[in-house]
Design a protein around this motif. Structure first.
Motif, PDB file in Angstrom:
ATOM      1  N   ARG A 128       0.844  -1.196   0.000  1.00  9.90           N
ATOM      2  CA  ARG A 128       0.000   0.000   0.000  1.00  9.90           C
ATOM      3  C   ARG A 128       0.877   1.243   0.000  1.00  9.90           C
ATOM      4  NH1 ARG A 128      -5.428  -0.712   1.303  1.00  9.90           N
ATOM      5  NH2 ARG A 128      -5.992  -2.861   1.839  1.00  9.90           N
ATOM      6  N   SER A 129       0.424   2.274  -0.688  1.00  5.77           N
ATOM      7  CA  SER A 129       1.154   3.537  -0.723  1.00  5.77           C
ATOM      8  C   SER A 129       0.778   4.392   0.484  1.00  5.77           C
ATOM      9  CB  SER A 129       0.837   4.296  -2.015  1.00  5.77           C
ATOM     10  OG  SER A 129       1.241   3.570  -3.148  1.00  5.77           O
ATOM     11  N   PRO A 130       1.737   5.129   1.044  1.00  4.85           N
ATOM     12  CA  PRO A 130       1.442   5.959   2.209  1.00  4.85           C
ATOM     13  C   PRO A 130       0.666   7.228   1.849  1.00  4.85           C
ATOM     14  CG  PRO A 130       3.717   6.255   1.560  1.00  4.85           C
ATOM     15  CD  PRO A 130       3.166   5.179   0.672  1.00  4.85           C
ATOM     16  N   VAL A 131      -0.337   7.537   2.646  1.00  4.72           N
ATOM     17  CA  VAL A 131      -1.089   8.782   2.495  1.00  4.72           C
ATOM     18  C   VAL A 131      -0.304   9.905   3.170  1.00  4.72           C
ATOM     19  CG1 VAL A 131      -3.226   9.996   3.092  1.00  4.72           C
ATOM     20  CG2 VAL A 131      -3.294   7.558   2.465  1.00  4.72           C
ATOM     21  N   GLY A 132      -0.216  11.049   2.523  1.00 10.08           N
ATOM     22  CA  GLY A 132       0.454  12.160   3.184  1.00 10.08           C
ATOM     23  C   GLY A 132       0.977  13.213   2.230  1.00 10.08           C
ATOM     24  N   VAL A 133       1.743  14.135   2.802  1.00 12.02           N
ATOM     25  CA  VAL A 133       2.415  15.201   2.063  1.00 12.02           C
ATOM     26  C   VAL A 133       3.912  15.010   2.278  1.00 12.02           C
ATOM     27  CG1 VAL A 133       2.739  17.692   1.806  1.00 12.02           C
ATOM     28  CG2 VAL A 133       0.477  16.778   2.386  1.00 12.02           C
ATOM     29  N   PHE A 134       4.656  14.877   1.185  1.00 13.16           N
ATOM     30  CA  PHE A 134       6.080  14.605   1.269  1.00 13.16           C
ATOM     31  C   PHE A 134       6.828  15.498   0.290  1.00 13.16           C
ATOM     32  CE2 PHE A 134       3.628  10.678   1.823  1.00 13.16           C
ATOM     33  CZ  PHE A 134       3.953  10.342   3.142  1.00 13.16           C
ATOM     34  N   THR A 135       8.008  15.939   0.692  1.00 13.29           N
ATOM     35  CA  THR A 135       8.826  16.749  -0.198  1.00 13.29           C
ATOM     36  C   THR A 135       9.435  15.878  -1.295  1.00 13.29           C
ATOM     37  OG1 THR A 135      10.669  16.510   1.366  1.00 13.29           O
ATOM     38  CG2 THR A 135       9.341  18.522   1.522  1.00 13.29           C
ATOM     39  N   LEU A 136       9.866  16.535  -2.368  1.00 11.81           N
ATOM     40  CA  LEU A 136      10.530  15.883  -3.497  1.00 11.81           C
ATOM     41  C   LEU A 136      11.888  16.551  -3.666  1.00 11.81           C
ATOM     42  CD1 LEU A 136       7.471  15.824  -5.946  1.00 11.81           C
ATOM     43  CD2 LEU A 136       8.354  13.885  -4.617  1.00 11.81           C
ATOM     44  N   SER A 137      12.955  15.842  -3.325  1.00 14.57           N
ATOM     45  CA  SER A 137      14.266  16.480  -3.232  1.00 14.57           C
ATOM     46  C   SER A 137      15.314  15.917  -4.178  1.00 14.57           C
ATOM     47  CB  SER A 137      14.811  16.356  -1.799  1.00 14.57           C
ATOM     48  OG  SER A 137      13.912  16.883  -0.859  1.00 14.57           O
ATOM     49  N   ASP A 138      15.193  14.649  -4.582  1.00 17.52           N
ATOM     50  CA  ASP A 138      16.269  13.983  -5.311  1.00 17.52           C
ATOM     51  C   ASP A 138      15.700  13.094  -6.404  1.00 17.52           C
ATOM     52  OD1 ASP A 138      18.723  14.636  -3.461  1.00 17.52           O
ATOM     53  OD2 ASP A 138      17.137  13.935  -2.118  1.00 17.52           O
ATOM     54  N   ALA A 139      16.478  12.917  -7.446  1.00 22.30           N
ATOM     55  CA  ALA A 139      16.051  12.101  -8.586  1.00 22.30           C
ATOM     56  C   ALA A 139      17.225  11.267  -9.073  1.00 22.30           C
ATOM     57  CB  ALA A 139      15.518  12.994  -9.702  1.00 22.30           C
ATOM     58  N   GLY A 140      16.930  10.360  -9.995  1.00 26.05           N
ATOM     59  CA  GLY A 140      17.980   9.519 -10.551  1.00 26.05           C
ATOM     60  C   GLY A 140      17.398   8.485 -11.479  1.00 26.05           C
ATOM     61  N   GLY A 141      18.224   7.501 -11.831  1.00 22.62           N
ATOM     62  CA  GLY A 141      17.755   6.427 -12.677  1.00 22.62           C
ATOM     63  C   GLY A 141      18.849   5.815 -13.502  1.00 22.62           C
ATOM     64  N   VAL A 142      18.455   4.834 -14.307  1.00 26.96           N
ATOM     65  CA  VAL A 142      19.383   4.169 -15.200  1.00 26.96           C
ATOM     66  C   VAL A 142      19.789   5.097 -16.342  1.00 26.96           C
ATOM     67  CG1 VAL A 142      19.677   2.220 -16.786  1.00 26.96           C
ATOM     68  CG2 VAL A 142      18.404   1.910 -14.645  1.00 26.96           C
ATOM     69  N   LEU A 143      18.843   5.884 -16.835  1.00 26.32           N
ATOM     70  CA  LEU A 143      19.095   6.765 -17.968  1.00 26.32           C
ATOM     71  C   LEU A 143      19.679   8.103 -17.516  1.00 26.32           C
ATOM     72  CD1 LEU A 143      15.785   6.219 -19.990  1.00 26.32           C
ATOM     73  CD2 LEU A 143      17.995   5.080 -20.312  1.00 26.32           C
ATOM     74  N   PRO A 144      20.357   8.808 -18.422  1.00 26.27           N
ATOM     75  CA  PRO A 144      20.789  10.168 -18.090  1.00 26.27           C
ATOM     76  C   PRO A 144      19.583  11.069 -17.916  1.00 26.27           C
ATOM     77  CG  PRO A 144      21.152   9.718 -20.421  1.00 26.27           C
ATOM     78  CD  PRO A 144      20.751   8.413 -19.797  1.00 26.27           C
ATOM     79  N   ASP A 145      19.756  12.145 -17.150  1.00 30.47           N
ATOM     80  CA  ASP A 145      18.633  13.055 -16.959  1.00 30.47           C
ATOM     81  C   ASP A 145      18.215  13.613 -18.310  1.00 30.47           C
ATOM     82  OD1 ASP A 145      20.993  14.537 -17.136  1.00 30.47           O
ATOM     83  OD2 ASP A 145      20.214  16.168 -15.921  1.00 30.47           O
ATOM     84  N   PRO A 146      16.897  13.786 -18.501  1.00 29.42           N
ATOM     85  CA  PRO A 146      16.399  14.146 -19.832  1.00 29.42           C
ATOM     86  C   PRO A 146      16.843  15.533 -20.258  1.00 29.42           C
ATOM     87  CG  PRO A 146      14.639  14.263 -18.209  1.00 29.42           C
ATOM     88  CD  PRO A 146      15.815  13.647 -17.516  1.00 29.42           C
ATOM     89  N   ASP A 147      17.195  15.641 -21.523  1.00 33.04           N
ATOM     90  CA  ASP A 147      17.564  16.925 -22.107  1.00 33.04           C
ATOM     91  C   ASP A 147      16.351  17.852 -22.066  1.00 33.04           C
ATOM     92  OD1 ASP A 147      19.279  18.672 -23.649  1.00 33.04           O
ATOM     93  OD2 ASP A 147      17.975  18.227 -25.351  1.00 33.04           O
ATOM     94  N   PRO A 148      16.443  19.099 -21.621  1.00 31.36           N
ATOM     95  CA  PRO A 148      17.668  19.827 -21.303  1.00 31.36           C
ATOM     96  C   PRO A 148      18.150  19.680 -19.871  1.00 31.36           C
ATOM     97  CG  PRO A 148      15.798  21.307 -21.183  1.00 31.36           C
ATOM     98  CD  PRO A 148      15.256  19.962 -21.595  1.00 31.36           C
TER      99      PRO A 148
END
Length: 251
Positions: A128-148
């Protein structure tokens, strides 16, 4: 929007770190992508009987006082996740941006959340996904960050890759991820395994790419949606996610 090189991280996984991060990923979401609908209509998705004239533009539609008060005063970007029901894996994601004192609906997409729905007391492996308000601070992944490029600090690493023993539709779940700041340390890569509140409270809950069905606890979106969010979310605008099923959001 500031997008300086200092905001980006590039990570090359060592064997030792990779093994730790693999455990974190496996305990997070396993998450066919398609183009989500772009909607600029006012009001919460699926809402009835509320015209734009009746809605209060200073509030996020469909969100009651309890969660509305948890949105930071300096936040000017809100990713709202409207779950179809408390036990449903289907949801709609809407990006709102604040101009002056008014919130404006920018984009929306069909999405998925935890396979078993939502909870106000999330624990590891409850699906189950948690209900709430959460900040968004960091990103990443297998692919390079999308241009631009993304304004969020971005960690590119092969350690994000889903195990190849997962079903093939899941292999690209973590090509792009945005960490939801639930039981994690801000300022670290999304797959950092640290759990400040303990492992029982779960973690590694992300926005990530969709595979066409429910997740372990994350919120999954089509690839174009992830690319748009990565290009648009700006740490200077203090983005947050407001997430839950409609009943809990309104409470």
């Amino acid at each position: 929007m500031a997008r300086g090189g200092g905001r980006r991280r590039t990570a090359v996984a060592t064997a030792a770190l990779g093994s730790l991060l693999a455990v974190a990923v496996l305990s997070a979401c396993g998450g066919s992508s398609g183009d989500g609908a772009d909607s600029r209509a006012s009001g919460p998705p699926g809402g009835a009987g509320r015209s734009s004239a009746a809605a209060d533009p200073t509030r996020i539609p469909g969100v009651g006082d309890r969660l509305q008060k948890r949105i930071p005063g300096d936040s000017r970007q809100v990713v709202a996740v409207y779950g179809d029901g408390s036990d449903s894996a289907d949801s709609t994601v809407v990006l709102y941006t604040k101009q002056g004192s008014a919130w404006h609906r920018a984009r929306s997409w069909a999405a998925h959340n935890g396979t078993k729905g939502w909870t106000t007391d999330h624990h590891e492996n409850d699906k189950r996904s948690p209900v709430g308000v959460f900040t968004l601070s960091d990103a990443g992944g297998v692919l390079p960050d999308p241009d631009p490029g993304t304004g969020l600090p971005y960690t590119r690493s092969a350690s994000f890759a889903a195990p190849r023993w997962w079903a093939k539709p899941y292999w690209h779940d973590f090509d792009y991820v945005i960490a939801i700041d639930y039981n994690r340390v801000k300022g670290t890569p999304p797959n950092d395994p640290t759990r400040p509140e303990g492992t029982a409270k779960g973690g590694s809950i992300w926005l990530h790419m969709d595979h066409g069905s429910g997740t372990s606890a994350c919120v999954s979106l089509p690839k174009p949606a992830m690319e748009y969010l990565l290009r648009t979310l700006d740490p200077d605008l203090h983005p947050v996610v407001v997430m839950g099923d409609r009943a809990h959001l309104k409470a």
